[in-house]
Design an enzyme around this catalytic site. Structure first.
Site, PDB file in Angstrom:
ATOM      1  N   TYR A  86      -1.364  -0.812  10.725  1.00 32.11           N
ATOM      2  CA  TYR A  86      -1.455  -1.068   9.276  1.00 32.11           C
ATOM      3  C   TYR A  86      -0.200  -0.544   8.569  1.00 32.11           C
ATOM      4  O   TYR A  86       0.395  -1.234   7.731  1.00 32.11           O
ATOM      5  CB  TYR A  86      -2.719  -0.390   8.739  1.00 32.11           C
ATOM      6  CG  TYR A  86      -3.035  -0.649   7.285  1.00 32.11           C
ATOM      7  CD1 TYR A  86      -3.548  -1.881   6.871  1.00 32.11           C
ATOM      8  CD2 TYR A  86      -2.846   0.342   6.319  1.00 32.11           C
ATOM      9  CE1 TYR A  86      -3.858  -2.111   5.528  1.00 32.11           C
ATOM     10  CE2 TYR A  86      -3.159   0.115   4.979  1.00 32.11           C
ATOM     11  CZ  TYR A  86      -3.665  -1.110   4.588  1.00 32.11           C
ATOM     12  OH  TYR A  86      -3.973  -1.341   3.268  1.00 32.11           O
ATOM     13  N   SER A 143       0.879  -1.181   0.000  1.00 35.89           N
ATOM     14  CA  SER A 143       0.000   0.000   0.000  1.00 35.89           C
ATOM     15  C   SER A 143       0.906   1.219   0.000  1.00 35.89           C
ATOM     16  O   SER A 143       2.094   1.116   0.335  1.00 35.89           O
ATOM     17  CB  SER A 143      -0.843  -0.022   1.289  1.00 35.89           C
ATOM     18  OG  SER A 143      -1.451   1.228   1.527  1.00 35.89           O
TER      19      SER A 143
HETATM   20  N1  LIG Z   1      -8.752  -0.757  -0.786  1.00 31.72           N
HETATM   21  C1  LIG Z   1      -7.738   0.096  -0.689  1.00 31.72           C
HETATM   22  O1  LIG Z   1      -7.930   1.319  -0.684  1.00 31.72           O
HETATM   23  C2  LIG Z   1      -6.325  -0.447  -0.600  1.00 31.72           C
HETATM   24  C3  LIG Z   1      -5.261   0.445  -0.780  1.00 31.72           C
HETATM   25  C4  LIG Z   1      -3.964  -0.037  -0.713  1.00 31.72           C
HETATM   26  C5  LIG Z   1      -3.725  -1.378  -0.480  1.00 31.72           C
HETATM   27  N2  LIG Z   1      -4.771  -2.220  -0.306  1.00 31.72           N
HETATM   28  C6  LIG Z   1      -4.461  -3.632  -0.043  1.00 31.72           C
HETATM   29  O2  LIG Z   1      -5.057  -4.426  -1.045  1.00 31.72           O
HETATM   30  C7  LIG Z   1      -5.367  -5.721  -0.520  1.00 31.72           C
HETATM   31  C8  LIG Z   1      -6.816  -6.066  -0.852  1.00 31.72           C
HETATM   32  O3  LIG Z   1      -7.669  -5.091  -0.280  1.00 31.72           O
HETATM   33  P1  LIG Z   1      -9.197  -4.898  -0.714  1.00 31.72           P
HETATM   34  O4  LIG Z   1      -9.412  -3.447  -0.871  1.00 31.72           O
HETATM   35  O5  LIG Z   1      -9.541  -5.807  -1.816  1.00 31.72           O
HETATM   36  O6  LIG Z   1      -9.907  -5.360   0.667  1.00 31.72           O
HETATM   37  P2  LIG Z   1     -11.180  -6.277   0.934  1.00 31.72           P
HETATM   38  O7  LIG Z   1     -11.426  -6.193   2.414  1.00 31.72           O
HETATM   39  O8  LIG Z   1     -12.298  -5.914   0.037  1.00 31.72           O
HETATM   40  O9  LIG Z   1     -10.673  -7.739   0.541  1.00 31.72           O
HETATM   41  C9  LIG Z   1      -9.687  -8.386   1.304  1.00 31.72           C
HETATM   42  C10 LIG Z   1      -9.869  -9.900   1.177  1.00 31.72           C
HETATM   43  O10 LIG Z   1      -8.862 -10.532   1.997  1.00 31.72           O
HETATM   44  C11 LIG Z   1      -9.474 -11.581   2.746  1.00 31.72           C
HETATM   45  N3  LIG Z   1      -8.746 -11.803   3.995  1.00 31.72           N
HETATM   46  C12 LIG Z   1      -8.619 -10.947   5.034  1.00 31.72           C
HETATM   47  N4  LIG Z   1      -7.945 -11.529   6.041  1.00 31.72           N
HETATM   48  C13 LIG Z   1      -7.641 -12.793   5.626  1.00 31.72           C
HETATM   49  C14 LIG Z   1      -6.957 -13.870   6.238  1.00 31.72           C
HETATM   50  N5  LIG Z   1      -6.490 -13.786   7.492  1.00 31.72           N
HETATM   51  N6  LIG Z   1      -6.770 -14.990   5.523  1.00 31.72           N
HETATM   52  C15 LIG Z   1      -7.258 -15.109   4.253  1.00 31.72           C
HETATM   53  N7  LIG Z   1      -7.949 -14.110   3.641  1.00 31.72           N
HETATM   54  C16 LIG Z   1      -8.141 -12.971   4.328  1.00 31.72           C
HETATM   55  C17 LIG Z   1     -10.880 -11.060   3.015  1.00 31.72           C
HETATM   56  O11 LIG Z   1     -11.777 -12.107   3.384  1.00 31.72           O
HETATM   57  C18 LIG Z   1     -11.237 -10.376   1.707  1.00 31.72           C
HETATM   58  O12 LIG Z   1     -11.850 -11.236   0.806  1.00 31.72           O
HETATM   59  C19 LIG Z   1      -5.071  -5.646   0.973  1.00 31.72           C
HETATM   60  O13 LIG Z   1      -3.815  -6.211   1.254  1.00 31.72           O
HETATM   61  C20 LIG Z   1      -5.057  -4.158   1.243  1.00 31.72           C
HETATM   62  O14 LIG Z   1      -4.285  -3.827   2.389  1.00 31.72           O
HETATM   63  C21 LIG Z   1      -6.071  -1.798  -0.371  1.00 31.72           C
END
Ligand SMILES: NC(=O)c1ccc[n+]([C@@H]2O[C@H](COP(=O)([O-])OP(=O)(O)OC[C@H]3O[C@@H](n4cnc5c(N)ncnc54)[C@H](O)[C@@H]3O)[C@@H](O)[C@H]2O)c1
Length: 274
Positions: free
Chosen positions: A168, A155
């Site tokens: 985080y 991120s």
């Molecule tokens: N959405 C944003 O703005 C953003 C920005 C930068 C980085 N990210 C990163 O992108 C990645 C995906 O985020 P997203 O926005 O799709 O979030 P989201 O919450 O929509 O999806 C995350 C997925 O990870 C799964 N998950 C969580 N904990 C888990 C575990 N312990 N074991 C297995 N699966 C698990 C959840 O069930 C979910 O399906 C993350 O690593 C997040 O930190 C997101």
């Protein structure tokens, strides 16, 4: 068909960025092992991806012609991750790509000294140690193949600080460090490791992602206000779409990036260039 003949494991594939990467990889010819916890985790104050959401992602990928295995596993459970990696190997004969995407955004929203030890441990255990565990599970397979691409979804929180997100931010900085160190370990085996650092991603209803809304909730601000704050800080004046992240992941997974390792690839509309 930039990923034809490749097998990829994607964690956190039930929804959001993981789902979008899965469908993009399938469109490019990859076969897939899609992993998600598939249930809520005590201590995470919002619903996580469900079993039916993971099944829906798989169905979308099969429509593009991919062979898909789905597995429920928590990235905190090394034995379960090892079983998934072993099943991937026995089903497909190889593991070419690992996308460490599973992550949680909360518990967050507190000043650093107010974070409880349980909250700190949970965040680091999922967001940082989860990526290391899955790397441990596939490392042996990729080493034997003498090829592979590991993409760690970090991120912009892996590059700069954000108020009230110390857990985080620390975990995501750790993911960037893990990516660089592992890139050096694995370069002699032709395994590449890169960190992908998205900025704020719009919660696209098609992908059912909800992290942006949950971050806004942690900060106790309406989603629209949170989005507006981000728009002002992103020089391109647009939120990142899940497809923008998936496009970078396809490139890092493909042989087009064969000399790219140990890199930090930002998809943040210029946010971190300031
Ligand atoms: N959405 C944003 O703005 C953003 C920005 C930068 C980085 N990210 C990163 O992108 C990645 C995906 O985020 P997203 O926005 O799709 O979030 P989201 O919450 O929509 O999806 C995350 C997925 O990870 C799964 N998950 C969580 N904990 C888990 C575990 N312990 N074991 C297995 N699966 C698990 C959840 O069930 C979910 O399906 C993350 O690593 C997040 O930190 C997101």
């Amino acid at each position: 068909m930039r990923l034809a003949g490749k097998t990829a494991i994607i964690t956190g594939a039930a929804r959001g960025v993981g789902r979008t990467c899965a469908t993009a990889f399938a469109e490019q010819g990859a076969d897939l092992v899609l992993l998600d916890v598939g249930e809520d985790i005590p201590g995470v104050p919002y619903p996580l991806g469900s079993a039916s959401q993971l099944a829906y992602t798989a169905e979308q990928c099969r429509r593009s012609g991919a062979t898909v295995l789905t597995r429920h596993a928590d990235v905190r459970d090394l034995a379960a991750l090892q079983r998934v990696a072993d099943e991937a190997l026995s089903r497909f004969g190889r593991v070419d790509v690992l996308v460490n995407n599973a992550g949680i955004a909360a518990p967050s929203g507190k000043t650093t000294h107010e974070i409880t030890e349980d909250e700190w441990q949970l965040m680091v255990d999922v967001d940082l140690s989860g990526a290391w565990r899955m790397t441990r599970a596939v490392g042996r397979i990729m080493t034997a193949q003498r090829s592979g691409s590991i993409i760690n979804v970090a991120s912009t929180a892996g590059l700069v600080g954000y108020r009230h997100f110390a857990g985080y931010v620390a975990a995501k900085h750790g993911v960037v460090g893990l990516s660089k160190a592992a890139a050096l370990d694995y370069a002699p085996m032709k395994i590449r490791v890169n960190a992908l650092c998205p900025g704020s991603i719009r919660d696209d209803p098609r992908a059912e992602g909800r992290m942006l809304s949950e971050i806004a909730k942690s900060l106790d601000v309406p989603v629209a206000e949170h989005e507006e704050t981000f728009l002002q800080s992103q020089p391109m004046n647009a939120l990142v779409e899940p497809e923008d992240v998936a496009g970078a992941a396809v490139w890092l997974a493909s042989d087009e990036s064969r000399q790219v390792t140990g890199s930090v690839v930002t998809v943040d509309g210029g946010f971190s260039a300031r």
